[in-house]
Motif scaffolding. Structure first.
Motif, PDB file in Angstrom:
ATOM      1  N   SER A  13       0.874  -1.185   0.000  1.00 46.96           N
ATOM      2  CA  SER A  13       0.000   0.000   0.000  1.00 46.96           C
ATOM      3  C   SER A  13       0.898   1.216   0.000  1.00 46.96           C
ATOM      4  CB  SER A  13      -0.867   0.028   1.266  1.00 46.96           C
ATOM      5  OG  SER A  13      -0.117   0.496   2.363  1.00 46.96           O
ATOM      6  N   PRO A  14       0.339   2.391  -0.313  1.00 48.19           N
ATOM      7  CA  PRO A  14       1.153   3.579  -0.073  1.00 48.19           C
ATOM      8  C   PRO A  14       1.421   3.694   1.428  1.00 48.19           C
ATOM      9  CG  PRO A  14      -1.059   4.191  -0.834  1.00 48.19           C
ATOM     10  CD  PRO A  14      -0.965   2.704  -0.869  1.00 48.19           C
ATOM     11  N   SER A  15       2.554   4.298   1.785  1.00 48.10           N
ATOM     12  CA  SER A  15       2.933   4.424   3.189  1.00 48.10           C
ATOM     13  C   SER A  15       1.837   5.145   3.973  1.00 48.10           C
ATOM     14  CB  SER A  15       4.242   5.213   3.269  1.00 48.10           C
ATOM     15  OG  SER A  15       4.645   5.330   4.597  1.00 48.10           O
ATOM     16  N   GLY A  16       1.397   4.550   5.076  1.00 47.23           N
ATOM     17  CA  GLY A  16       0.384   5.171   5.930  1.00 47.23           C
ATOM     18  C   GLY A  16      -1.021   4.669   5.688  1.00 47.23           C
ATOM     19  N   ALA A  17      -1.212   3.830   4.662  1.00 48.75           N
ATOM     20  CA  ALA A  17      -2.575   3.335   4.380  1.00 48.75           C
ATOM     21  C   ALA A  17      -3.017   2.306   5.414  1.00 48.75           C
ATOM     22  CB  ALA A  17      -2.654   2.743   2.977  1.00 48.75           C
ATOM     23  N   LYS A  19      -1.026  -0.900   6.159  1.00 44.84           N
ATOM     24  CA  LYS A  19      -0.703  -2.331   5.958  1.00 44.84           C
ATOM     25  C   LYS A  19      -0.046  -2.967   7.174  1.00 44.84           C
ATOM     26  CE  LYS A  19       3.184  -1.031   3.176  1.00 44.84           C
ATOM     27  NZ  LYS A  19       2.920   0.340   3.647  1.00 44.84           N
ATOM     28  N   SER A  20       0.775  -2.212   7.915  1.00 42.22           N
ATOM     29  CA  SER A  20       1.382  -2.801   9.118  1.00 42.22           C
ATOM     30  C   SER A  20       0.308  -3.079  10.169  1.00 42.22           C
ATOM     31  CB  SER A  20       2.438  -1.859   9.707  1.00 42.22           C
ATOM     32  OG  SER A  20       3.393  -1.556   8.730  1.00 42.22           O
ATOM     33  N   THR A  21      -0.676  -2.186  10.250  1.00 42.84           N
ATOM     34  CA  THR A  21      -1.792  -2.378  11.190  1.00 42.84           C
ATOM     35  C   THR A  21      -2.554  -3.654  10.847  1.00 42.84           C
ATOM     36  OG1 THR A  21      -2.013   0.014  11.422  1.00 42.84           O
ATOM     37  CG2 THR A  21      -3.928  -1.313  12.069  1.00 42.84           C
ATOM     38  N   ILE A  22      -2.856  -3.835   9.568  1.00 41.55           N
ATOM     39  CA  ILE A  22      -3.604  -5.016   9.128  1.00 41.55           C
ATOM     40  C   ILE A  22      -2.750  -6.271   9.324  1.00 41.55           C
ATOM     41  CG2 ILE A  22      -4.755  -6.114   7.143  1.00 41.55           C
ATOM     42  CD1 ILE A  22      -6.131  -3.510   8.271  1.00 41.55           C
ATOM     43  N   ARG A 137       0.545  11.619   9.721  1.00 36.36           N
ATOM     44  CA  ARG A 137       0.812  12.624  10.759  1.00 36.36           C
ATOM     45  C   ARG A 137       0.413  12.088  12.126  1.00 36.36           C
ATOM     46  NH1 ARG A 137       3.058  16.605   8.372  1.00 36.36           N
ATOM     47  NH2 ARG A 137       2.498  17.068   6.213  1.00 36.36           N
ATOM     48  N   LYS A 138      -0.747  11.414  12.168  1.00 36.88           N
ATOM     49  CA  LYS A 138      -1.235  10.880  13.447  1.00 36.88           C
ATOM     50  C   LYS A 138      -0.278   9.812  13.999  1.00 36.88           C
ATOM     51  CE  LYS A 138      -4.405   7.734  13.597  1.00 36.88           C
ATOM     52  NZ  LYS A 138      -5.616   6.956  13.336  1.00 36.88           N
ATOM     53  N   ARG A 139       0.335   9.035  13.096  1.00 37.47           N
ATOM     54  CA  ARG A 139       1.263   7.993  13.540  1.00 37.47           C
ATOM     55  C   ARG A 139       2.399   8.596  14.348  1.00 37.47           C
ATOM     56  NH1 ARG A 139       3.414   4.043   8.967  1.00 37.47           N
ATOM     57  NH2 ARG A 139       4.875   5.737   8.543  1.00 37.47           N
ATOM     58  N   GLY A 140       2.804   9.814  13.941  1.00 37.69           N
ATOM     59  CA  GLY A 140       3.771  10.554  14.750  1.00 37.69           C
ATOM     60  C   GLY A 140       5.158   9.958  14.793  1.00 37.69           C
ATOM     61  N   VAL A 169     -10.044  -1.222   0.320  1.00 39.19           N
ATOM     62  CA  VAL A 169      -9.886   0.116   0.882  1.00 39.19           C
ATOM     63  C   VAL A 169      -9.878  -0.029   2.404  1.00 39.19           C
ATOM     64  CG1 VAL A 169     -10.863   2.432   1.074  1.00 39.19           C
ATOM     65  CG2 VAL A 169     -11.098   1.157  -1.074  1.00 39.19           C
ATOM     66  N   ASN A 170      -8.874   0.570   3.050  1.00 41.58           N
ATOM     67  CA  ASN A 170      -8.813   0.521   4.522  1.00 41.58           C
ATOM     68  C   ASN A 170      -9.548   1.725   5.099  1.00 41.58           C
ATOM     69  OD1 ASN A 170      -8.248   0.151   7.216  1.00 41.58           O
ATOM     70  ND2 ASN A 170      -6.077   0.698   7.046  1.00 41.58           N
ATOM     71  N   GLU A 171     -10.876   1.568   5.165  1.00 35.99           N
ATOM     72  CA  GLU A 171     -11.726   2.632   5.745  1.00 35.99           C
ATOM     73  C   GLU A 171     -11.753   2.399   7.261  1.00 35.99           C
ATOM     74  OE1 GLU A 171     -14.377   4.243   3.217  1.00 35.99           O
ATOM     75  OE2 GLU A 171     -14.003   5.834   4.668  1.00 35.99           O
ATOM     76  N   VAL A 172     -12.392   1.309   7.660  1.00 41.54           N
ATOM     77  CA  VAL A 172     -12.408   0.900   9.070  1.00 41.54           C
ATOM     78  C   VAL A 172     -11.464  -0.306   9.182  1.00 41.54           C
ATOM     79  CG1 VAL A 172     -13.842  -0.008  10.939  1.00 41.54           C
ATOM     80  CG2 VAL A 172     -14.773   1.702   9.346  1.00 41.54           C
ATOM     81  N   ALA A 173     -10.484  -0.199  10.087  1.00 43.83           N
ATOM     82  CA  ALA A 173      -9.428  -1.218  10.142  1.00 43.83           C
ATOM     83  C   ALA A 173     -10.002  -2.631  10.315  1.00 43.83           C
ATOM     84  CB  ALA A 173      -8.442  -0.888  11.261  1.00 43.83           C
ATOM     85  N   GLN A 174     -10.977  -2.786  11.201  1.00 44.62           N
ATOM     86  CA  GLN A 174     -11.558  -4.117  11.453  1.00 44.62           C
ATOM     87  C   GLN A 174     -12.153  -4.716  10.165  1.00 44.62           C
ATOM     88  OE1 GLN A 174     -11.351  -5.921  14.199  1.00 44.62           O
ATOM     89  NE2 GLN A 174     -12.664  -7.595  13.512  1.00 44.62           N
TER      90      GLN A 174
HETATM   91  P1  ADP Z   1       1.653   1.534   6.784  1.00 45.92           P
HETATM   92  O1  ADP Z   1       2.206   0.300   7.409  1.00 45.92           O
HETATM   93  O2  ADP Z   1       0.858   1.254   5.549  1.00 45.92           O
HETATM   94  O3  ADP Z   1       2.663   2.616   6.567  1.00 45.92           O
HETATM   95  P2  ADP Z   1       0.340   1.915   9.404  1.00 45.92           P
HETATM   96  O4  ADP Z   1      -0.245   0.572   9.656  1.00 45.92           O
HETATM   97  O5  ADP Z   1       1.552   2.306  10.153  1.00 45.92           O
HETATM   98  O6  ADP Z   1       0.580   2.147   7.822  1.00 45.92           O
HETATM   99  O7  ADP Z   1      -0.844   2.969   9.665  1.00 45.92           O
HETATM  100  C1  ADP Z   1      -0.615   4.379   9.624  1.00 45.92           C
HETATM  101  C2  ADP Z   1      -1.376   5.067  10.783  1.00 45.92           C
HETATM  102  O8  ADP Z   1      -2.786   5.009  10.502  1.00 45.92           O
HETATM  103  C3  ADP Z   1      -1.164   4.399  12.118  1.00 45.92           C
HETATM  104  O9  ADP Z   1      -1.125   5.404  13.117  1.00 45.92           O
HETATM  105  C4  ADP Z   1      -2.406   3.516  12.280  1.00 45.92           C
HETATM  106  O10 ADP Z   1      -2.730   3.335  13.629  1.00 45.92           O
HETATM  107  C5  ADP Z   1      -3.473   4.335  11.550  1.00 45.92           C
HETATM  108  N1  ADP Z   1      -4.520   3.529  10.907  1.00 45.92           N
HETATM  109  C6  ADP Z   1      -4.388   2.345  10.249  1.00 45.92           C
HETATM  110  N2  ADP Z   1      -5.572   1.915   9.767  1.00 45.92           N
HETATM  111  C7  ADP Z   1      -6.497   2.857  10.120  1.00 45.92           C
HETATM  112  C8  ADP Z   1      -7.915   3.005   9.923  1.00 45.92           C
HETATM  113  N3  ADP Z   1      -8.640   2.097   9.256  1.00 45.92           N
HETATM  114  N4  ADP Z   1      -8.519   4.104  10.416  1.00 45.92           N
HETATM  115  C9  ADP Z   1      -7.799   5.042  11.082  1.00 45.92           C
HETATM  116  N5  ADP Z   1      -6.474   4.971  11.314  1.00 45.92           N
HETATM  117  C10 ADP Z   1      -5.820   3.893  10.834  1.00 45.92           C
END
Ligand code: ADP
Ligand code: GDP
Ligand code: 5GP
Length: 208
Positions: A13-17, A19-22, A137-140, A169-174
């Motif tokens: 995915s683009p960075s921040g979408a 993928k690490s969370t999923i 930005r929120k990831r900080g 599409v990663n709208e809601v993470a769950q």
């Molecule tokens: P990537 O690995 O693609 O760079 P991350 O998994 O680090 O992205 O996610 C980027 C930020 O967005 C993190 O702070 C994460 O907690 C948050 N995030 C991920 N999925 C969602 C979502 N569905 N809704 C809101 N915030 C999300």
């Protein structure tokens, strides 16, 4: 019982979408799934664990690993080098485990070639470009300059989405996690992945 070979399961995915969370949600939900831990020359972020999120190495070490043939694939991403170590992939496949890869489109292409096309590739979109930036930005974890560079690369990464088998599409993470999990489950049950029948099923098929 069915016997099947392991799956090489790529998420990009683009960075921040997200993928690490999923990926983290998948690993938590399924202890049989192995994660491919990449080596990288990028600096460690707060909260990351060396050896778990990445193997953080310096440039000389990375170059030596390339020279030694330690990588299945490697690429330049955002000004740093990232590579997939070969040995853990072979070891996990030999143990019959499915392996998750969090790699960019270059890595997905190289892995696809290495594995003769036997790779499942999933691409994750952010809901919008604005939301992508908000998440970075929120990831900080990154400076404004790094975030700007990653945003500048987002469109070009998305342009490679046609090299993937599945898109979400990663709208809601769950919801996104459940979608990816369903894809993995379906791939696990593909007839073409079963290498044979073991145990009583083989007896039944002979009897029939
Ligand atoms: P990537 O690995 O693609 O760079 P991350 O998994 O680090 O992205 O996610 C980027 C930020 O967005 C993190 O702070 C994460 O907690 C948050 N995030 C991920 N999925 C969602 C979502 N569905 N809704 C809101 N915030 C999300
Ligand atoms: P430097 O010469 O060490 O400063 O590093 P460079 O950034 O110039 O790149 C080193 C080498 O890596 C060059 O030969 C590039 O062509 C090569 N390279 C760049 N991108 C990729 C990639 O995605 N995969 C592979 N295998 N090689 C790459
Ligand atoms: P990050 O620095 O945000 O952890 O990762 C940046 C990008 O590098 C992401 O797109 C990630 O998927 C990719 N990446 C991580 N490890 C590897 C790898 O081993 N190989 C390749 N090709 N890309 C990787």
């Amino acid at each position: 019982m069915l016997k099947r070979r392991g799956i090489l399961f790529v998420i990009s995915s683009p960075s921040g979408a997200g993928k690490s969370t999923i990926a983290r949600m998948l690993l938590k939900s399924d202890p049989t799934l192995a994660m491919s831990v990449s080596a990288t020359t990028r600096p460690i972020r707060p909260g990351e664990v060396d050896g778990k999120d990445y193997n953080f190495v310096d440039l000389d070490t990375f170059k030596q690993m390339v020279a030694d043939g330690d990588f299945l694939e490697w690429a330049h991403v955002f000004g740093h080098r990232y590579g997939t170590p070969k040995k853990p992939v072979y070891d996990n496949l030999a143990a019959g485990r499915d392996i998750l890869f969090d790699i960019d489109w270059q890595g997905a292409q190289q892995l696809f070639q290495q594995a003769g096309g036997d790779v499942v590739r999933t691409f994750i979109f952010p809901p919008s470009i604005e939301e992508l930036e908000a998440r970075l930005r929120k990831r900080g974890t990154d400076s404004d300059e790094v975030i700007d560079a990653r945003m500048a690369r987002a469109a070009s990464e998305i342009s490679h989405w046609d090299g993937y088998d599945y898109v979400l599409v990663n709208e809601v993470a769950q919801d996104c996690f459940e979608g990816v999990k369903n894809i993995l489950d379906a791939e696990r049950h593909k007839r073409s992945r079963q290498t044979g029948l073991i145990g009583f099923v083989r007896g039944m098929s002979k009897a029939g």
